[in-house]
Structure formats: C-alpha cells, structure tokens
Design an enzyme around this catalytic site. Structure first.
Site, PDB file in Angstrom:
ATOM      1  N   GLU B  41       0.806  -1.216   0.000  1.00  0.00           N
ATOM      2  CA  GLU B  41       0.000   0.000   0.000  1.00  0.00           C
ATOM      3  C   GLU B  41       0.841   1.270   0.000  1.00  0.00           C
ATOM      4  O   GLU B  41       0.533   2.236  -0.703  1.00  0.00           O
ATOM      5  CB  GLU B  41      -0.925   0.018   1.226  1.00  0.00           C
ATOM      6  CG  GLU B  41      -2.090  -0.944   1.149  1.00  0.00           C
ATOM      7  CD  GLU B  41      -1.670  -2.375   1.342  1.00  0.00           C
ATOM      8  OE1 GLU B  41      -0.576  -2.616   1.870  1.00  0.00           O
ATOM      9  OE2 GLU B  41      -2.454  -3.250   0.962  1.00  0.00           O
ATOM     10  N   HIS B 111     -12.088  -5.608   7.934  1.00  0.00           N
ATOM     11  CA  HIS B 111     -12.762  -5.407   6.653  1.00  0.00           C
ATOM     12  C   HIS B 111     -13.977  -4.524   6.840  1.00  0.00           C
ATOM     13  O   HIS B 111     -14.901  -4.574   6.053  1.00  0.00           O
ATOM     14  CB  HIS B 111     -13.190  -6.757   6.048  1.00  0.00           C
ATOM     15  CG  HIS B 111     -12.034  -7.662   5.710  1.00  0.00           C
ATOM     16  ND1 HIS B 111     -11.394  -8.420   6.642  1.00  0.00           N
ATOM     17  CD2 HIS B 111     -11.401  -7.904   4.534  1.00  0.00           C
ATOM     18  CE1 HIS B 111     -10.420  -9.097   6.067  1.00  0.00           C
ATOM     19  NE2 HIS B 111     -10.398  -8.804   4.787  1.00  0.00           N
TER      20      HIS B 111
END
Lengths: 395, 307
Positions: B41, B111
């Site tokens: 990322e 999540h």
C-alpha cells in the site's frame, strides 16, 4: 517431542497400536527405532545446506500423521460449516500446507515463539489448541480460542508462545523480529518463527524486519510459506524475484519441499541451530493450498483444476506420510482406527461448537482501556446500560 | 479513461475486475493503463504521487480502507503537502485514492473500518464519501478532475444493496456541497455513506410514530464540508444529530458539532448529539450492537426533540 495426542497414546497403552512393525522380509523393528528417509535436496543461499537424509521413527511419523490428518479434517469441516453459514466472515483454510506447520513443530519446543498470518487454524492446533476451540471460535462462540471475539484470523496461545493470528498482511513479520529480540535479551535458548506468504514477501515492513534482525543477529527464522498465489495473483506476477529464499540478500536462506514433513523438520532443526548461534535465516517452504485464498474465493479462476488435482495426487503431504508408514510395515488397520478417532473428534467439536453459547454483549467493552465517554449501550429491550469495564472475562 | 489518456487505474487485483468488481472491463478497454500492483500500500500511493506530480491522473485503489495505514505517511506527508511546500511548483493533485470502507455485516476487525476521520484532519487532502451509485459516479469523476489529491471512500455495504438509475455519460457532482435528502423542521440529521440510509429510515420512523419532522443531510464531502448548508439547516430546525459508523471519540461528528455549536449557539434548542460506533475496535460478533442502528438514532431524535 511428543506429537501424539492423548487418544493415540491411550490406544497404544491398551495394546491396540503395533509396538513393532515387520516388513515383507519379516525383519521386525520397534516403532521407536530410527531409520533414514531421503528427501528432496535443499536449495541454499549464502549457506551450506544440510544433507537431505532425515532420521525418523515410526512413532514420530505416527504422531505427525495424526496431527496432519487432524488439520486436514478440521479444515474440511470448517469448509462445510462455512457453506452451511454456521461460520461467517472470513475463513482462510490451510489444507495442503499441513506439512509445513507439522514439520516446524517437530523441530521446535513450546518455548520457541510462533507468529503467523490469518491462515492460522492449524497453527493453533499444533501449538496445543484443540479442534473444539478452533471450531467454536470460527462460529463466534464463547468457548472459542479467543472467546469468540477474534474469529478465524485471531487465535492465540500464551502458554505455547503462539502469538497468533494476524489480519493485516505482513504485519506479523516485524513482530516476529521483536519476539526474537526478547528471547535473546532473556538469554533463552529459543527462536522466534515469523511465518508469512509469497504475497506478504513484497511488503516493505518485511525488509525493515530483515534489516533489524540482521543488524542485531536476532534468533528469528523467517518462514515464507510459498503457496504460489497471493490471493489470486501468481507469484511471478507480483514479485520481480520469486526465489523468496534469496530475497534476504545478506541473510542466508534455504528452499525446502514444503509438502514433505520430514524435509521441513530437517530444515527447521538446522535453522534453529543456525539462528541460535548466528542470527536470522529465511526458509522458503514450497507448498500449496487446495482451497482458494479464503472461502469467498473459488480458487479456480487463476489456476487450473488440473494443477490442483495433480498436487493432490502427486504431492499431498498427508498421503505421503501414510504411504511411508504403510511401506515400513505399519498396520493399515491401526491407521484406520486413528483416522476414525480423529474424525470423531472433529465431528464432536463441530456439534459442541454449534451448541455453545455466544459471548455476552457486555464483552464488547472488555479489554478497552478507558471507559468511553457518553456511550450508554442500548440493549435489545430498548433500555440503556452503562457497560462495565472488567478486564477479565469473568462473566 | 476515455477523455484523459493520462488516467491510470492501478491497485491490488484491479486488472481482473477487483474484489468488488469495480474495475471490471477496464483492462480489456484500456490495456496497459489498468494494471495490478504487488501487495504494498505504501508503495502504491507513493508511486501514485510520483505520477501525479508529472501531470498524470493516477486512480489508485486500496483494496479495503482497513489497509490504508501503511500509505498514511505518503498521503499525509507527501500528497497533502506537495503543493504547499513547493510554493505551488508541483502538485500531487491528479491523485485519487479509492477505498471500500465501512461495515458489511461480517467484516470483523479488518474489513469494516471507517477511517475517514484520520484524513479529515489533514489540510491539503479532500475526503469524499458517496451514498448511492449516482452519487458515486458524479463524485468520483469530480475527484478525478479535482486539482487536489482526493480520497474517495466507497461504502462497501452499498455495492450490492444500493440500486438506482444512473445517468449515462459524463457528469460531475461538485465537491464541498451537501445534499438535502429530506426536508424537515424539527431536527437536522447529518450523515454520509451508508449511514445516510439509516438516518432516512429513522426519519420516516419518527414521522410515522411521533410526528417529528426531520431534515436529512447527506454531507457527501467531508473535507471541505458544506458549512453553509449545515448551518442553514440547523438555523432552520434548531437541533442537530450527527451519525457515523466510526467510533464516537474524535470521529468527524465531533468537528461538525463543535463548529455548529459555535455558529448556531443562540439558535440551538438542544445540545447537538452524536450517534456513533462504540469506542472499541470494530468487533466481530458484536457488530449489530456496535453500529449506530435505526433504534439508537430514533431514541436520540426523540430525546433531543423533547429536551
């Protein structure tokens, strides 16, 4: 070290397991006698690899087989429970990779520390957990490994130095280096095992951890479980260099056939001795997962069904040990008896998990440092309560 | 992608269509301009910033907002400050970062997170959250064309559940403008993303049961937020309720309440209230308990109106 479960030991004491095996030439040996097996040679980076002959015994193989078979049946049961919607959320299964963790355990003690990614059900098992704890945790019940509060990705065991169970990819690698530092600081003759996958191998924090481990000669073994796919991406699509055992540069590495539990055991014994004396080492375990990345992934859009079935037929880690035992003259009926007992254990665990209670609502607030301001908790009856902040889970 | 040949779409697994199918078909139509990155990322966003300073329009995807933290340094220290620290010589304005965020029913700790408030604290960034497909298209196109780096949080719960007619062709929805979804007189309800629908349900429930008339505002852009629309609404109703999934303490609701309290102090009939997620990590089995559901919003509306 003892890998055999209580049930196998009971069978043994009752005289139901063979104490000796006899091969076709009627030469008999006791189940604790050692014999040698040849494994695939190791590939080495900046180190002289150990030879590829592994000493083992029937007793050890039986213990390994039982653990691996239990892992296999447990993961298959989890698959069925997920499809039945008794397990929800995320579920990452380990079947196909059993040899890696089993081989690692064969070389370690519970004083060595283990930390891994979210694919951790079998690590929990091998570190002394039970199938019941895993199943209950997957179903979100209070009898689960983390009291139902962690789920599939977060199982731990303090006594066995198992630090979990981590959801964020690669986050466990620097943690593993830290575990090793603590062990070295306390002058313990123990290592830390930091497990990660081929996808995580491209994370920046891995290299930060490698550098620190190398700089300070930390007794950490970085185990890359290379199952060749980071979720749906093949290793060669994500990594310029997919020879993961060489990517430590100045840190030595070994590549091991991860589908062969004896190869894993030998390499990890070597690695532990090396790490205690010299410092970090990388172990690339060439392994495979039969399931997709998680239960949301069919696992067939990025690889062929042929590839999966070929793996099952030619390199299945559990089958391999079974065949070896039979070739050494071990009684097929005894294997069947053990398998039956494992299946029963898994089935019982599933039923107990289904029947178990969910965590009480008050536990939402446990292990939170400070009493939150203004936060009354609304109960289903419509009343509001001030939650208690008990750091134990006594109720 | 058609009108701007310097637009690039990249991130983890976007080439096959993405884990939520947001980028399906782009590889076939635009070839090399839609590509996968490895699992990194920080690298993805830093790489995007570099492209942006060269005048490209990188549209980077972070697979789940929960994974955005390794990129936090790049966003805060590089993207947000490039224009400011170079006296306008360079800008990372072409960058848009998209990330699915928010509860989805079974997402658990990693999540489901709502991370918008970390970024609303950063001058130099824009933070945008759509609440429906038509909003998403218009707002995303605005972000892509915007001269500043934008972070676009897509409520993942709505990927499958939200269905509406979306105008074909290109259109943009201006950033920095809230939208009044329901007019009312007794209390202003403010939210963004999926929470807007919870507020709409609560508004209907109290209209039916208590005759309370709620004005529902979809903030749409959090940074910069539409001060005019919010204060106009609160000056009309005299009461404010802000609701978000993110934990209560230091959530973006705190900023709204602080500013409204200052600007509308004499008009307020009741203390502004926030109905938010609990101050705990996003839980696994306790999700329905943690989230600010319709019942909690309704209770807070009634308590505020009866103050």
């Amino acid at each position: 070290m003892a890998l055999r479960s209580a049930s196998t030991q009971l069978l043994g004491r009752a005289g139901l397991l063979p104490a000796a095996v006899c091969n076709a030439f009627h030469r008999c040996m006791s189940t604790s006698d050692k014999f040698s097996v040849e494994v695939l040679p190791f590939k080495a980076h900046r180190i002289e690899p150990p030879n590829n002959v592994v000493e083992t015994s029937i007793d050890e193989l039986v213990g390994m087989y039982e653990l691996m078979y239990k892992m296999r049946r447990m993961e298959i049961a989890a698959d069925m429970m997920y499809k039945a919607k008794l397990i929800r959320g995320f579920c990452h299964l380990y079947d196909g990779q059993e040899a890696v963790m089993t081989g690692i355990e064969a070389a370690l003690t519970k004083e060595d520390a283990v930390i891994t990614s979210y694919r951790d059900h079998c690590q929990h098992l091998s570190r002394g957990g039970t199938v019941k704890e895993v199943m209950a945790e997957l179903m979100g019940k209070r009898d689960g490994a983390s009291k139902g509060l962690g789920g599939s990705m977060h199982m731990y065991n303090r006594q066995a130095n198992f630090y979990g169970g981590n959801g964020i990819v690669g986050a466990q690698i620097p943690l593993g280096a830290g575990l090793a530092f603590a062990l070295k600081y306390q002058k313990k003759p123990n290592v830390a095992i930091a497990m990660y996958g081929d996808g995580a191998a491209n994370q920046g924090q891995k290299y930060e951890a490698l550098n620190m481990a190398g700089l300070w000669n930390l007794p950490v073994i970085f185990v890359c479980e290379n199952n060749h796919y980071g979720m749906g991406t093949a290793e060669w699509r994500a990594a310029k260099s997919s020879t993961f055992y060489t990517r430590g540069d100045y840190i030595p590495g070994l590549k091991v056939d991860g589908m062969d539990v004896l190869a894993v055991k030998k390499s990890m014994e070597f690695a532990k001795a090396y790490a205690l004396e010299h410092g970090p080492i990388i172990m690339e375990m060439d392994t495979y997962r039969y399931h997709g990345h998680s239960m949301s992934d069919p696992g067939s859009t990025y690889r062929t069904r042929d590839e999966i079935s070929t793996m099952r037929q030619e390199r299945d880690p559990v089958e391999r040990v079974r065949k070896l035992l039979l070739a050494k003259g071990y009684d097929a009926a005894a294997i069947k008896a053990m398998e039956k007992s494992v299946k029963k254990e898994v089935d019982t665990a599933v039923e107990e998990g289904k029947a178990a209670a969910t965590p009480p609502n008050e536990w939402l607030w446990r292990n939170v440092y400070v009493a939150p301001a203004n936060m009354d908790m609304r109960t289903v009856e419509g009343t509001y309560v001030q939650p208690t902040y008990d750091p134990t889970y006594s109720s | 992608m058609d009108s701007n040949d310097k637009a690039l779409v990249f991130g983890e697994d976007v080439a096959f269509g993405g884990v939520f199918r947001c980028t399906v078909g782009l590889l076939e139509r635009y070839g090399r301009r839609c590509f996968n990155t490895p699992l990194c990322e920080q690298g993805i966003v830093g790489f995007g910033i570099g492209l942006a300073t060269q005048g490209y329009t990188p549209i980077a995807e972070i697979q789940f907002a929960d994974y955005i933290y390794p990129a936090f340094d790049q966003l805060v220290n590089e993207a947000a400050k490039y224009r400011y620290r170079s006296g306008g010589t360079f800008t990372a304005g072409g960058l848009t970062v998209r990330a699915p965020y928010g509860a989805v029913g079974h997402g658990g700790h990693y999540h489901s997170q709502s991370v918008e408030s970390f970024f609303t604290h950063v001058p130099g960034l824009k933070v945008v959250v759509p609440s429906s497909p038509a909003q998403a298209k218009g707002l995303l196109l605005s972000c892509i064309q915007d001269p500043d780096p934008c972070i676009f949080f897509e409520p993942k719960m709505l990927y499958r559940t939200s269905v509406e007619e979306v105008p074909v062709g290109e259109y943009t929805i201006p950033l920095g403008q809230a939208q009044v979804l329901r007019e009312g007189a007794d209390i202003t309800l403010i939210g963004w993303g999926a929470q807007v629908h919870v507020l709409a349900q609560a508004a209907q429930a109290v209209a039916d049961a208590d005759g309370i008339s709620c004005e529902v505002l979809d903030l749409r852009t959090l940074l910069p937020w539409d001060v005019q629309a919010v204060t106009a609404s609160v000056n009309k109703t005299g009461r404010l309720l802000v609701s978000h999934e993110a934990p209560l303490s230091s959530g973006f609701g705190a900023e709204l309440v602080a500013e409204v309290s200052r600007r509308c102090f004499l008009r307020l009939e009741a203390p502004p209230v926030r109905v938010c997620g609990a101050d705990t990590p996003f839980p696994l089995v306790f999700e329905p308990l943690y989230l600010p559901g319709v019942e909690r919003v309704v209770d807070a509306i009634r308590a505020t109106v009866r103050f």
